[in-house]
Design a protein around this motif. Structure first.
Motif, mmCIF file in Angstrom:
data_model
loop_
_atom_site.group_PDB
_atom_site.id
_atom_site.type_symbol
_atom_site.label_atom_id
_atom_site.label_comp_id
_atom_site.label_asym_id
_atom_site.label_seq_id
_atom_site.Cartn_x
_atom_site.Cartn_y
_atom_site.Cartn_z
ATOM 1 N N LEU A 77 -11.496 4.094 -33.087
ATOM 2 C CA LEU A 77 -11.933 3.269 -34.254
ATOM 3 C C LEU A 77 -10.695 3.055 -35.156
ATOM 4 O O LEU A 77 -10.469 1.782 -35.625
ATOM 5 C CB LEU A 77 -13.318 3.575 -34.604
ATOM 6 C CG LEU A 77 -13.869 2.422 -35.783
ATOM 7 C CD1 LEU A 77 -14.138 1.001 -35.053
ATOM 8 C CD2 LEU A 77 -15.237 2.916 -36.196
ATOM 9 N N ALA A 78 -10.486 4.114 -35.558
ATOM 10 C CA ALA A 78 -9.297 4.185 -36.730
ATOM 11 C C ALA A 78 -8.182 3.651 -36.098
ATOM 12 O O ALA A 78 -7.446 2.926 -37.072
ATOM 13 C CB ALA A 78 -9.111 5.710 -37.300
ATOM 14 N N TRP A 79 -7.885 3.923 -35.006
ATOM 15 C CA TRP A 79 -6.477 3.493 -34.382
ATOM 16 C C TRP A 79 -6.445 1.735 -34.424
ATOM 17 O O TRP A 79 -5.413 1.422 -34.525
ATOM 18 C CB TRP A 79 -6.292 3.877 -32.804
ATOM 19 C CG TRP A 79 -5.237 3.694 -32.166
ATOM 20 C CD1 TRP A 79 -5.039 2.689 -31.231
ATOM 21 C CD2 TRP A 79 -3.711 4.275 -32.326
ATOM 22 N NE1 TRP A 79 -3.692 2.724 -30.783
ATOM 23 C CE2 TRP A 79 -2.841 3.676 -31.389
ATOM 24 C CE3 TRP A 79 -3.332 5.419 -33.130
ATOM 25 C CZ2 TRP A 79 -1.696 3.871 -31.353
ATOM 26 C CZ3 TRP A 79 -2.021 5.639 -32.765
ATOM 27 C CH2 TRP A 79 -1.231 5.124 -32.257
ATOM 28 N N PHE A 80 -7.442 1.226 -34.150
ATOM 29 C CA PHE A 80 -7.648 -0.268 -34.045
ATOM 30 C C PHE A 80 -7.929 -0.861 -35.099
ATOM 31 O O PHE A 80 -8.004 -2.168 -35.314
ATOM 32 C CB PHE A 80 -8.527 -0.427 -32.895
ATOM 33 C CG PHE A 80 -8.170 -0.336 -31.256
ATOM 34 C CD1 PHE A 80 -6.945 -1.000 -31.110
ATOM 35 C CD2 PHE A 80 -8.629 0.546 -30.682
ATOM 36 C CE1 PHE A 80 -6.789 -0.835 -29.802
ATOM 37 C CE2 PHE A 80 -8.479 0.735 -29.255
ATOM 38 C CZ PHE A 80 -7.240 0.043 -28.894
ATOM 39 N N SER A 81 -8.351 -0.054 -36.395
ATOM 40 C CA SER A 81 -8.646 -0.592 -37.478
ATOM 41 C C SER A 81 -7.688 -0.682 -38.695
ATOM 42 O O SER A 81 -6.597 0.178 -38.337
ATOM 43 C CB SER A 81 -10.104 0.084 -38.075
ATOM 44 O OG SER A 81 -10.959 0.200 -37.308
ATOM 45 N N SER A 82 -7.964 -1.497 -39.639
ATOM 46 C CA SER A 82 -6.980 -1.599 -40.570
ATOM 47 C C SER A 82 -7.801 -1.954 -41.887
ATOM 48 O O SER A 82 -8.963 -2.220 -41.614
ATOM 49 C CB SER A 82 -5.747 -2.665 -40.336
ATOM 50 O OG SER A 82 -6.465 -4.047 -40.029
ATOM 51 N N GLY A 83 -7.288 -1.931 -43.007
ATOM 52 C CA GLY A 83 -7.895 -2.168 -44.056
ATOM 53 C C GLY A 83 -8.896 -1.246 -44.664
ATOM 54 O O GLY A 83 -9.123 -0.185 -44.480
ATOM 55 N N LEU A 84 -10.152 -1.796 -44.993
ATOM 56 C CA LEU A 84 -11.353 -1.269 -45.654
ATOM 57 C C LEU A 84 -11.910 -0.236 -44.687
ATOM 58 O O LEU A 84 -12.246 0.762 -44.986
ATOM 59 C CB LEU A 84 -12.255 -2.237 -46.053
ATOM 60 C CG LEU A 84 -13.571 -1.681 -46.813
ATOM 61 C CD1 LEU A 84 -13.265 -0.872 -48.048
ATOM 62 C CD2 LEU A 84 -14.693 -2.487 -47.045
#
Length: 231
Positions: free
Chosen positions: A52-59
């Motif tokens: 999830l963190a790999w594909f996420s950005s920002g908040l």
């Protein structure tokens, strides 16, 4: 047999597996079962959070890292207390002590798994991602087919070391009366009141043999050649 060793011999089955004959595992067996259950949950949850963190950005990504840092910065004993006392208060009903310890250990360790997995992914050559994308794979396929399998293989020593830490951390389960190894050793000591040094040295030896065996396994794994990359 010297009396110091006799007290160990007479209580050996209780120290190793508790009241297993009555369907209530305890002692070293329960410590291992708790570590296995919490380790599996932490591994699955931590890898999922890393993806999830790999594909996420920002908040969202910042929230994940703040959560992981918060959990890692709190003593594990507090996490056990929270799960054992607060979860029933919030949702109603009691949680068995063993289940609460498993959930607390998994919650606590998932943050470490998330960080380790992300580090393993980021350590891979960026050219592998570009090469996979150039063949027509999507970002999701690239992660799950190319990057993640390599990272997981490289992280096996880290995961085994985490499991060894979990075995030692199960000793904190005594605070909620879970009959793991440290608790049953205390019970044996309370019954005999004669040889506390012998009892707890033997208990420490059991932890050492088990965790030492895992450390040897880690060193053996680390000596194996790493699988070739796509480069």
């Amino acid at each position: 047999m010297p009396p110091e060793l006799d007290v160990i011999w007479r209580n050996l089955d209780y120290l190793l597996w508790g009241r297993m004959a009555q369907g209530e595992p305890g002692g070293l067996l329960l410590s291992v079962l708790i570590a296995l259950a919490s380790g599996v949950l932490a591994l699955v949850g931590g890898i999922a959070l890393a993806v999830l963190a790999w594909f996420s950005s920002g908040l969202l990504r910042r929230v994940l890292f703040v959560w992981a840092d918060l959990i890692r910065g709190i003593p594990l004993i507090f996490v056990i207390f929270w799960v054992y006392f607060l979860v029933p208060a919030l949702f109603g009903g009691a949680i068995p002590g063993t289940v609460s310890v498993i959930l607390a250990l998994a919650w606590f360790s998932a943050a470490a798994v998330m960080y380790s997995t992300l580090s393993g992914l980021e350590a891979l050559s960026g050219g592998q991602r570009e090469a996979a994308l150039s063949t027509g794979l999507s970002e999701m396929q690239t992660l799950f087919v190319v990057l993640l399998p390599q990272a997981l293989v490289n992280l096996v020593p880290s995961y085994v070391s985490l499991f060894a830490s979990l075995i030692k951390d199960t000793s904190l389960a005594f605070i909620v009366n879970v009959p793991e190894l440290t608790m049953v050793a205390s019970q044996v000591n309370n019954r005999t009141q004669l040889y506390p040094t012998t009892i707890f040295l033997f208990t420490a030896a059991l932890y050492f043999v088990l965790c030492g065996g895992l450390s040897l396994l880690v060193r053996k794994i680390m000596r194996r050649p790493v699988a070739a990359s796509w480069d």
